[in-house]
Design an enzyme around this catalytic site. Sequence first.
Site, PDB file in Angstrom:
ATOM      1  N   CYS A   1       6.492   1.091  14.755  1.00 51.96           N
ATOM      2  CA  CYS A   1       5.355   0.368  15.175  1.00 51.96           C
ATOM      3  C   CYS A   1       5.278  -0.648  14.389  1.00 51.96           C
ATOM      4  CB  CYS A   1       4.199   1.840  15.228  1.00 51.96           C
ATOM      5  SG  CYS A   1       4.443   2.073  13.564  1.00 51.96           S
TER       6      CYS A   1
ATOM      7  N   HIS B   1      -1.951   1.908   6.916  1.00 48.85           N
ATOM      8  CA  HIS B   1      -0.957   2.445   8.130  1.00 48.85           C
ATOM      9  C   HIS B   1      -2.001   3.986   8.207  1.00 48.85           C
ATOM     10  CE1 HIS B   1       1.573   4.738  11.011  1.00 48.85           C
ATOM     11  NE2 HIS B   1       2.365   3.593  11.513  1.00 48.85           N
TER      12      HIS B   1
END
Length: 400
Positions: A212, A239
């Site tokens: 991702c 993140h």
Amino acid sequence: PTRVCDIVPAISAHVQQTTTAIMKVTAPALLVSGAAAFTTSSNSLPASTVRPAAASAAAPSMAVAGGINGFGRIGRLVARIMAKSDAIDLKLINSGAANEYMAYQFKYDSIHGRYPGTVEITDAGLVIDGVLTPTSHTRDPAEIPFSAMGAEYICESTGAFLTGDKVAPHLAAGAKKIIFSAPAKDDSPTVVMGVNEETYDPSMNAVSCASCTTNGLAPMVKAINDKFGIDEGLMTTVHAMTATQKVVDASSNKDWRGGRCASGNIIPSSTGAAKAVAKVIPSVAGKLTGMAFRVPTADVSVVDLTCKLEKATTYDDICKEVQQLSNGSMKGILGYCDEPLVSTDFETEPTSSIFDAGAGIMLSPKFVKCVAWYDNEWGYSNRVVDLMCHMAAVDAKVTA
């Protein structure tokens, strides 16, 4: 538990009966490659993506025959996207969970809201918006009925089969191509949509959609490198928490910090995302590296790229270049945002990477910090489906 080989005939018969009575209907495609460059999203899927209840219209004859192995965070979101898309048919989901629990997991999501449609349970699988999606329940890839269900392009999202050798049983069971929803653990090719999809070749049987974060970083790197050149750079991703982290302090021999409570700490971590960009943009090989901070939010991450440029420029010119690309050749992949937004504003955002014009800074004409948001779940899942469709389209041209 019942073996898959015992239930395949029953599933096949049920599928045949169901498809004669209930045909998939035409519906708006769900923000895949043609997504808007940037759309502020609410905490649920847009109402316009809701597919009507099944009627008499037939499914598109050229739809990709897709399947999913593994029904975790990415597998479930990929299933939602596929269920709302006319470009791909969801032929099979293989999961270790029972159909009742799969339906619950599919219908309810703490971040992306309730599924905007109907989900019913049968012995053969899940009836999603009136269309049967068969399910199987085995941990042995050789027993997954890909062939019997007609599933050809498979999203491999268990995290357990990430090499060419490990997906050989998938192919032997009837899968045509495997798409890893994670970085490969061997030299299997990596494709990031909007960045290097032209490198896909029909001879490739297993392809990684990268991570991702690589999908959140690579489009911005491509835009800046193509126009101004990147001499060297450091990347930091802030993140959101993921399922690999711990709810409370626990043991983690490999990563002591990673064993600490995810919801109560900012946790420095490693990431290979920056180096992985070189797999899809070879010209930056050896020029990028990076790290991560895991933070106590449930979804959406932000990447900070601080780099030395080869060509002198201004921050305004960088913004203009990104904005032009976001409305042009990279629309739906690279977005542009000039509003003062925060992470929750990007939940359920399908664009891979959204450049934040107001967050970046420049120290000198060749030294700049650029910032981009990405929904590490929904944006990435959209690219997995895009990649499946792209591979099928390329393969179809060769076959023709």
